[in-house]
Design a protein around this motif. Structure first.
Motif, PDB file in Angstrom:
ATOM      1  N   CYS A  71       0.808  -1.228   0.000  1.00 20.64           N
ATOM      2  CA  CYS A  71       0.000   0.000   0.000  1.00 20.64           C
ATOM      3  C   CYS A  71       0.838   1.273   0.000  1.00 20.64           C
ATOM      4  N   PHE A  72       1.959   1.267   0.719  1.00 22.41           N
ATOM      5  CA  PHE A  72       2.740   2.492   0.890  1.00 22.41           C
ATOM      6  C   PHE A  72       4.051   2.496   0.119  1.00 22.41           C
ATOM      7  N   ASP A  73       4.240   1.522  -0.758  1.00 21.42           N
ATOM      8  CA  ASP A  73       5.405   1.492  -1.635  1.00 21.42           C
ATOM      9  C   ASP A  73       5.169   2.489  -2.766  1.00 21.42           C
ATOM     10  N   PRO A  74       6.054   3.473  -2.939  1.00 20.39           N
ATOM     11  CA  PRO A  74       5.877   4.454  -4.011  1.00 20.39           C
ATOM     12  C   PRO A  74       5.846   3.819  -5.409  1.00 20.39           C
ATOM     13  N   GLU A  75       6.387   2.620  -5.542  1.00 22.22           N
ATOM     14  CA  GLU A  75       6.394   1.920  -6.831  1.00 22.22           C
ATOM     15  C   GLU A  75       5.031   1.309  -7.173  1.00 22.22           C
ATOM     16  N   THR A  76       4.183   1.110  -6.165  1.00 17.05           N
ATOM     17  CA  THR A  76       2.842   0.570  -6.414  1.00 17.05           C
ATOM     18  C   THR A  76       2.008   1.665  -7.063  1.00 17.05           C
ATOM     19  N   LYS A  77       1.481   1.366  -8.230  1.00 21.81           N
ATOM     20  CA  LYS A  77       0.696   2.353  -8.964  1.00 21.81           C
ATOM     21  C   LYS A  77      -0.749   2.350  -8.478  1.00 21.81           C
ATOM     22  N   VAL A  78      -1.307   3.551  -8.345  1.00 22.41           N
ATOM     23  CA  VAL A  78      -2.709   3.695  -7.971  1.00 22.41           C
ATOM     24  C   VAL A  78      -3.563   3.092  -9.086  1.00 22.41           C
ATOM     25  N   GLY A  79      -4.522   2.243  -8.701  1.00 15.70           N
ATOM     26  CA  GLY A  79      -5.423   1.626  -9.668  1.00 15.70           C
ATOM     27  C   GLY A  79      -4.951   0.307 -10.230  1.00 15.70           C
ATOM     28  N   GLU A  80      -3.746  -0.131  -9.845  1.00 14.01           N
ATOM     29  CA  GLU A  80      -3.200  -1.399 -10.340  1.00 14.01           C
ATOM     30  C   GLU A  80      -3.454  -2.507  -9.317  1.00 14.01           C
ATOM     31  N   VAL A  81      -3.930  -3.660  -9.798  1.00 14.66           N
ATOM     32  CA  VAL A  81      -4.179  -4.804  -8.912  1.00 14.66           C
ATOM     33  C   VAL A  81      -2.846  -5.502  -8.644  1.00 14.66           C
ATOM     34  N   ILE A  82      -2.506  -5.648  -7.368  1.00 15.25           N
ATOM     35  CA  ILE A  82      -1.244  -6.267  -6.935  1.00 15.25           C
ATOM     36  C   ILE A  82      -1.584  -7.560  -6.199  1.00 15.25           C
ATOM     37  N   GLY A  83      -0.827  -8.592  -6.492  1.00 16.88           N
ATOM     38  CA  GLY A  83      -1.016  -9.831  -5.743  1.00 16.88           C
ATOM     39  C   GLY A  83      -0.737 -11.056  -6.571  1.00 16.88           C
ATOM     40  N   PRO A  84      -0.722 -12.167  -5.913  1.00 22.37           N
ATOM     41  CA  PRO A  84      -1.108 -12.397  -4.518  1.00 22.37           C
ATOM     42  C   PRO A  84      -0.063 -11.905  -3.521  1.00 22.37           C
ATOM     43  N   VAL A  85      -0.562 -11.363  -2.411  1.00 25.27           N
ATOM     44  CA  VAL A  85       0.254 -10.943  -1.280  1.00 25.27           C
ATOM     45  C   VAL A  85      -0.116 -11.863  -0.129  1.00 25.27           C
ATOM     46  N   GLN A  86       0.885 -12.578   0.399  1.00 20.73           N
ATOM     47  CA  GLN A  86       0.603 -13.545   1.464  1.00 20.73           C
ATOM     48  C   GLN A  86       0.785 -12.909   2.837  1.00 20.73           C
ATOM     49  N   THR A  87      -0.210 -13.145   3.701  1.00 13.61           N
ATOM     50  CA  THR A  87      -0.135 -12.765   5.118  1.00 13.61           C
ATOM     51  C   THR A  87      -0.629 -13.956   5.933  1.00 13.61           C
ATOM     52  N   HIS A  88      -0.622 -13.829   7.235  1.00 13.89           N
ATOM     53  CA  HIS A  88      -1.124 -14.930   8.073  1.00 13.89           C
ATOM     54  C   HIS A  88      -2.642 -15.104   7.930  1.00 13.89           C
ATOM     55  N   PHE A  89      -3.323 -14.129   7.308  1.00 14.93           N
ATOM     56  CA  PHE A  89      -4.757 -14.260   7.067  1.00 14.93           C
ATOM     57  C   PHE A  89      -5.048 -15.116   5.837  1.00 14.93           C
TER      58      PHE A  89
END
Length: 170
Positions: free
Chosen positions: A132-150
């Motif tokens: 979410c707070f990485d400046p390289e992540t573009k607004v409106g772009e779908v990122i993933g899969p991102v793994q968490t304990h959830f």
């Protein structure tokens, strides 16, 4: 700090002097120091600190911290990365993120199209925050899969505030 006792000879009982505070009341009335002929007590100090905390809270509520990083984010949470990849393919083919979130997400936010609203750094688990707070992540772009304990997430940052705009080269 002793208490004066009064003995009533007629009734043969003793009573604690009503003028002398006891226990917690005594502690709250303890004089800490004197400022311009005013004796500051523990109660005065606690009241001052309480009022200061409300002044600070009010300032941040009404004025806000304009330099703070925040973003609005939506996500889809699933237990399996394979299922999440299927959901991502649906989005890549043009299906609305919010519709896929409502149908597939195991998070209660799925009912709201996956919306988590405005978040600040540190509010989410580290792997989620990083996206979410990485400046390289573009607004409106779908990122993933991102793994968490959830489980596994697809993340979509809708808007950001408090980020410096990227400098264009050349």
């Amino acid at each position: 700090m002793g208490h004066e006792m009064a003995f009533d000879a007629d009734e043969g009982t003793s009573q604690v002097d009503a003028q002398q505070p006891t226990g917690a009341v005594s502690m709250l009335r303890t004089k800490l120091f004197t400022v311009a002929d005013y004796q500051v007590t523990v109660t005065d100090l606690l009241l001052f600190l309480f009022m200061c905390s409300y002044i600070v809270r009010g300032y941040y509520f009404f004025v806000g911290n304009k330099s703070a990083k925040t973003c609005t984010v939506r996500h889809i949470l699933m237990k399996s990365s394979d299922d999440l990849e299927k959901a991502k393919k649906r989005i890549d083919k043009g299906e609305a993120f919010s519709k896929v979130a409502q149908e597939c997400s195991t998070c209660p936010s799925g009912k709201k199209g996956g919306s988590l609203g405005w978040i600040k750094p540190g509010q989410m688990v580290p792997a989620f925050d990083k996206v979410c707070f990485d400046p390289e992540t573009k607004v409106g772009e779908v990122i993933g899969p991102v793994q968490t304990h959830f489980g596994y997430h697809l993340v979509l940052v809708d808007e950001r505030k408090g980020f410096e705009s990227a400098k264009k080269t050349g």
